[in-house]
Each structure stands twice: as structure tokens, then as C-alpha cells.
Design an enzyme around this catalytic site. Sequence first.
Site, PDB file in Angstrom:
ATOM      1  N   HIS A 145       6.883   5.740   1.829  1.00 14.80           N
ATOM      2  CA  HIS A 145       7.526   4.482   1.396  1.00 14.80           C
ATOM      3  C   HIS A 145       8.571   4.894   0.200  1.00 14.80           C
ATOM      4  O   HIS A 145       9.681   4.336   0.082  1.00 14.80           O
ATOM      5  CB  HIS A 145       6.777   3.540   0.863  1.00 14.80           C
ATOM      6  CG  HIS A 145       5.936   2.862   1.842  1.00 14.80           C
ATOM      7  ND1 HIS A 145       4.468   3.277   1.663  1.00 14.80           N
ATOM      8  CD2 HIS A 145       6.094   2.271   2.908  1.00 14.80           C
ATOM      9  CE1 HIS A 145       3.753   2.564   2.700  1.00 14.80           C
ATOM     10  NE2 HIS A 145       4.676   1.985   3.579  1.00 14.80           N
ATOM     11  N   ALA A 204       0.960  -1.204  -0.192  1.00 16.07           N
ATOM     12  CA  ALA A 204      -0.028   0.039   0.010  1.00 16.07           C
ATOM     13  C   ALA A 204       0.968   1.280  -0.066  1.00 16.07           C
ATOM     14  O   ALA A 204       0.773   2.090   0.842  1.00 16.07           O
ATOM     15  CB  ALA A 204      -0.894   0.120   1.158  1.00 16.07           C
ATOM     16  N   MET A 257       2.154  10.770   6.043  1.00 17.82           N
ATOM     17  CA  MET A 257       1.698   9.731   5.320  1.00 17.82           C
ATOM     18  C   MET A 257       1.702   8.417   5.896  1.00 17.82           C
ATOM     19  O   MET A 257       2.454   8.176   6.585  1.00 17.82           O
ATOM     20  CB  MET A 257       2.516   9.621   3.779  1.00 17.82           C
ATOM     21  CG  MET A 257       2.165  10.973   2.862  1.00 17.82           C
ATOM     22  SD  MET A 257       3.116  10.861   1.460  1.00 17.82           S
ATOM     23  CE  MET A 257       2.732  12.444   0.676  1.00 17.82           C
TER      24      MET A 257
HETATM   25  P1  AMP Z   1       4.560   0.047   6.563  1.00 15.60           P
HETATM   26  O1  AMP Z   1       4.475  -0.475   5.248  1.00 15.60           O
HETATM   27  O2  AMP Z   1       3.712   1.068   7.160  1.00 15.60           O
HETATM   28  O3  AMP Z   1       5.066  -1.051   7.574  1.00 15.60           O
HETATM   29  O4  AMP Z   1       6.022   1.162   6.488  1.00 15.60           O
HETATM   30  C1  AMP Z   1       7.108   0.509   5.795  1.00 15.60           C
HETATM   31  C2  AMP Z   1       8.225   1.674   6.263  1.00 15.60           C
HETATM   32  O5  AMP Z   1       7.842   2.917   5.599  1.00 15.60           O
HETATM   33  C3  AMP Z   1       8.508   1.867   7.735  1.00 15.60           C
HETATM   34  O6  AMP Z   1       9.850   1.937   7.820  1.00 15.60           O
HETATM   35  C4  AMP Z   1       7.812   3.043   8.069  1.00 15.60           C
HETATM   36  O7  AMP Z   1       8.337   3.766   9.104  1.00 15.60           O
HETATM   37  C5  AMP Z   1       8.007   3.834   6.664  1.00 15.60           C
HETATM   38  N1  AMP Z   1       7.006   4.790   6.616  1.00 15.60           N
HETATM   39  C6  AMP Z   1       5.668   4.770   6.622  1.00 15.60           C
HETATM   40  N2  AMP Z   1       5.213   6.368   6.650  1.00 15.60           N
HETATM   41  C7  AMP Z   1       6.150   6.868   6.419  1.00 15.60           C
HETATM   42  C8  AMP Z   1       6.045   8.355   6.089  1.00 15.60           C
HETATM   43  N3  AMP Z   1       5.005   9.184   5.938  1.00 15.60           N
HETATM   44  N4  AMP Z   1       7.440   8.936   6.139  1.00 15.60           N
HETATM   45  C9  AMP Z   1       8.572   8.017   6.088  1.00 15.60           C
HETATM   46  N5  AMP Z   1       8.454   6.866   6.225  1.00 15.60           N
HETATM   47  C10 AMP Z   1       7.227   6.112   6.293  1.00 15.60           C
END
Ligand code: AMP
Length: 296
Positions: free
Chosen positions: A54, A49, A202
Site C-alpha cells: 500500500h 491494514a 504482500m
Molecule cells: P486492499 O487494501 O487489499 O484493498 O488493497 C488496496 C490497494 O493496494 C489495491 O490497489 C491493491 O491492489 C494494492 N496492493 C495490495 N497489496 C499490494 C502489493 N503487495 N503490492 C502492490 N499493491 C498492492
Amino acid sequence: MPPRSDPVPGKSSKAPIAKTQILRTLPALRRWRAGLRGRSVALVPTMGALHDGHLTLVRYARRKCDRVVVSIFVNPTQFAPHEDFGSYPRTWDADLAALKALNVDAVWAPNVATMYPEGFATKIAPGGPALAGLEDKFRPHFFGGVCTVVAKLLLQVQPDIATFGEKDYQQLKVVTAMARDLDIATRIAGVPTVREKDGLAMSSRNAYLSPEERAAASTLHRMLKACAIRLKKAEPVAQTLIEGEAEIEQAGFAVDYLEARHAETLARIASIKDGPVRLLVAAKIGRTRLIDNIAV
Ligand code: AMP
């Protein structure tokens, strides 16, 4: 497989577009990894997603290493039974198109049976920052699940660096401590939070917000900024946080926590002088739980 002869992407505008390999099994991943022969590798772990947060991690990884692999795996062990594992957004086609456009070398997309085959019986039990009384207090299962899956990903991919967003600040500290404690030879790189124009961090879960909730959600970051300004002026921590909580409750949030912590250890602080300080918040609006944090 012969070594690739294309230049390091990002170093030349004439770099050919790499073909993004989709890897779904451990033997396929290991073959891909073995063929890299001395190239530096960055891993970007995600649950898919994908949004620009990301993709910013991917761009960072692209700048730092010769090869970039993005993992997409919605990890069941970091969700409690009442949480949103079943309904978590899954947008494979759009994710893949975005990663191809960024010249990602490989997407590691194992299924649940590959990650947790029958008889799987080993779990990492993180301490230190994982027991800080923030996310762990409200999601006690969470960091055990995160550490176990991240340890597996790091061992599977053996990257030189792995990128994690500051958006999930406690997670960044927990994973950093785990890699250090287990002598995992990967540098954990934190990347600043990417925000919408109105300041909302985000998140894949922002898709759950109704238009009214989405409009109210920007209060979270506004409140954090206002609290940070007050703390920098040496206003009392407890009073600042009480008023910050009241402000987001007014906007419709139910607050799990709003805390000022030491930015490295996540220990409680009594005054800004105990810093560097990080402000961290988790709150629910409707059925959606959002988290955010900023430096003071
Ligand atoms: P997730 O798919 O939500 O597990 O996130 C995957 C990676 O993306 C994790 O290291 C999160 O901290 C990072 N991430 C998610 N949202 C953001 C954002 N808005 N800004 C920077 N990194 C993000």
C-alpha cells in the site's frame, strides 16, 4: 480557507511536513477538495491494514500529484456472507502513523452508513474483464462490490489519478474498464506488486497465515516464475499449468485456478504467441486464500 503556500512535496527537501487531515464525512471531504484549487490530486483506495505494498502506491501517488488522499474503508459489499469481513484486520493507529510519515495530505475514512445510507439501491454491474472466469468464478459478488465502491470514491474525491496494485490484476483491469466506460476523468494507474524477501506478494491477509503456512506460501511465486520461464521457452501451456498446479498442491495449497491469460483482455490463450501473457493464480492454504500473478 486560504490556499496553502508550501511547495509541492517531494520537489524540495525543505518541504514542510503537511498536517494529515482525517476526513470522516462527505461535507468535510468536499470542503477539503474544494480548497485545493487547481492542485493535482491522487487517490489511493485501500481497506487499511496497510503494508509496504500500500505504501508503495502512496509513494507513487506522492511523486505524481501535488496532493495525496488515501481512503480507508473496509467495503462490506465486496465480501460474501461466508467471507472475512468481520475478521478483516483493522489497524487504524498504525495505518495513520504510516500515512503521516509519508506526508499524506488527507485520509478519507467514511463509515458504512456514510457510504451506504439507508435506501441505498444502486449497483454497478461490470462486464468484460469482470467476467473473465478468474476471481469472478470464485467470488461472484466481488467485482460488483468493488466497482460500486470505487465509482463512489472516484466521484467523491474527483482525483486526477487513482492508484491500484497489479497484485490484484483482474481488479486493475476491471476498474480501468469501468473508468473508461463511464467517462470518469481519472487516470487509473497500475503499480507493480511489492513482495516479501522470499517472493510472497504482500497482502493484509498474510497476517492470517500460521508459521508453517507462511513458510509454504513462498511456493506460489516460485511456481509462477518457473512456469513463466517454461512458457517463454515455448513449452506447451496446458502441461506447464498442470505441473505448476501439482507443485503448489504438493506444498499444501488447494488451487482455485492457475491460468495463462492475455495480459490486457484476460482472454484465454492457446499459446504464448497469443500474448502478451499474464499468469494468474488463486489458491487456499489452510483457511487463507491467496492470489498472485506475474507477466510472462
Ligand atoms: P486492499 O487494501 O487489499 O484493498 O488493497 C488496496 C490497494 O493496494 C489495491 O490497489 C491493491 O491492489 C494494492 N496492493 C495490495 N497489496 C499490494 C502489493 N503487495 N503490492 C502492490 N499493491 C498492492
